[in-house]
Design a protein around this motif. Structure first.
Motif, short mmCIF file in Angstrom:
data_model
loop_
_atom_site.label_atom_id
_atom_site.label_comp_id
_atom_site.label_asym_id
_atom_site.label_seq_id
_atom_site.Cartn_x
_atom_site.Cartn_y
_atom_site.Cartn_z
N LEU A 1 13.74 9.22 -26.05
CA LEU A 1 13.08 8.09 -26.71
C LEU A 1 13.12 8.26 -28.22
CD1 LEU A 1 9.92 7.68 -24.44
CD2 LEU A 1 12.02 6.32 -24.40
N SER B 1 13.19 -1.61 -34.91
CA SER B 1 12.31 -1.25 -33.81
C SER B 1 12.73 0.09 -33.20
CB SER B 1 12.34 -2.33 -32.72
OG SER B 1 13.64 -2.44 -32.16
N SER B 2 11.76 0.76 -32.60
CA SER B 2 12.02 2.01 -31.89
C SER B 2 11.13 2.04 -30.66
CB SER B 2 11.72 3.21 -32.80
OG SER B 2 10.35 3.22 -33.17
N ASP B 3 11.35 3.02 -29.80
CA ASP B 3 10.53 3.11 -28.58
C ASP B 3 9.08 3.42 -28.92
OD1 ASP B 3 12.75 2.77 -26.74
OD2 ASP B 3 13.37 4.79 -27.33
N ILE B 4 8.90 4.27 -29.94
CA ILE B 4 7.57 4.72 -30.32
C ILE B 4 7.45 4.67 -31.83
CG2 ILE B 4 5.91 6.64 -30.21
CD1 ILE B 4 7.61 7.68 -27.81
N LYS C 1 8.36 -4.13 -30.99
CA LYS C 1 8.81 -4.96 -29.87
C LYS C 1 7.83 -4.86 -28.69
CE LYS C 1 12.72 -6.25 -31.79
NZ LYS C 1 12.93 -7.65 -32.20
N THR D 1 6.60 -1.57 -26.48
CA THR D 1 6.81 -0.30 -27.18
C THR D 1 5.44 0.32 -27.49
OG1 THR D 1 6.93 -1.40 -29.34
CG2 THR D 1 9.01 -1.02 -28.17
#
Length: 275
Positions: A2, A60-63, A87, A90
């Motif tokens: 992630l 954007s990123s997962d976390i 997003k 997330t």
């Protein structure tokens, strides 16, 4: 693996970034600081990531780790939402001791509409020296709260870097953090006051520091070895109330603020002595 964005890579942000990177927990994606110099320093410390100096350009990123000051949460989150960096589904978490995940919702109701999974994880330790933090993080107690979906990812992530996790009620975050302030921040202020008082009494500053260190170190050792009641010594413990009042007046004459601090400790210490 992630991906993790770090918004505000100061002492806390870059320390956790390095720990996650070195333990192969998350891939560090983007690191945002206001200045290029601080960004480059953070990246060099973390060992991975892409520097971003304009929050509007964060992807954007997962976390997302929000490591800006508490008072900047609302603005930073609003800017991240505008940039499309948060997003749906997330995870957004922060490391403030006083704010909860519910506080983020109160500050930015749009987070619920976007279905962002929220959490707070507060490491109970000083981050004054990031190198030291990263070398001995194992065993650090971290207080956690948030959505089950966020904690399902974050709890094992923090366990992987050596954290000891303790669940805490989001409604008690301010009171919980006040305990940390007493045990850490105000302890530093108290030591500063003690050293200044020694100096005012004519002791050379370096020697004053040594005197305060010797007394405070042994006192703290006794607190955690015997408990607060048995560790307490001094005039209040002995019942020398006249000495206490004369001393309070002397400190007040020297410095009004320090006098008020001395006075504020009298009644709580009397109650402790009675226990």
């Amino acid at each position: 693996m992630l991906s993790l964005n770090i918004i505000g890579a100061g002492r806390v942000g870059k320390s956790l970034g390095r720990l996650f990177c070195h333990h192969h927990v998350f891939q560090i994606a983007q690191v945002f600081n206001l200045s290029s110099a601080s960004n480059q320093a953070a990246l060099a410390f973390i060992g991975e990531g892409q520097a971003v100096n304009d929050i509007a350009k964060v992807n954007s990123s997962d976390i997302t780790l929000l490591a800006v000051p508490d008072d900047a949460f609302a603005l930073a989150i609003a800017q991240l939402i505008t940039a499309g960096a948060l997003k749906p589904q997330t995870i957004l978490f922060h490391c403030s001791g006083s704010k909860s995940s519910k506080d983020l919702l109160r500050l930015c109701p749009n987070l619920e509409h976007l279905q962002i999974q929220l959490a707070s994880i507060h490491p109970v330790r000083s981050f004054a020296d990031p190198d030291e933090v990263c070398s001995d993080f194992a065993g650090t107690i971290c207080s956690v709260e948030g959505s089950p979906q966020a904690l399902a990812i974050l709890n094992p992530a923090f366990t992987s870097i050596g954290a000891r996790l303790v669940n805490i009620d989001s409604e008690n975050k301010l009171l919980y953090h006040a305990a940390s302030v007493f045990a850490s921040n105000y302890l530093v202020t108290l030591m500063d006051t003690a050293i200044a008082t020694y100096v005012a009494a004519g002791v050379e500053e370096k020697l004053a520091q040594q005197m305060a260190q010797s007394l405070a170190s042994k006192t703290l050792e006794n607190v955690f070895k015997f408990g607060t009641s048995k560790a307490l010594t001094g005039p209040i413990k002995r019942g020398d109330q006249q000495t206490v009042q004369e001393q309070a007046a002397t400190v007040q004459t020297w410095d009004a603020d320090q006098g008020a601090l001395y006075q504020a400790f009298i009644q709580p210490t009397i109650k402790l002595a009675k226990r």
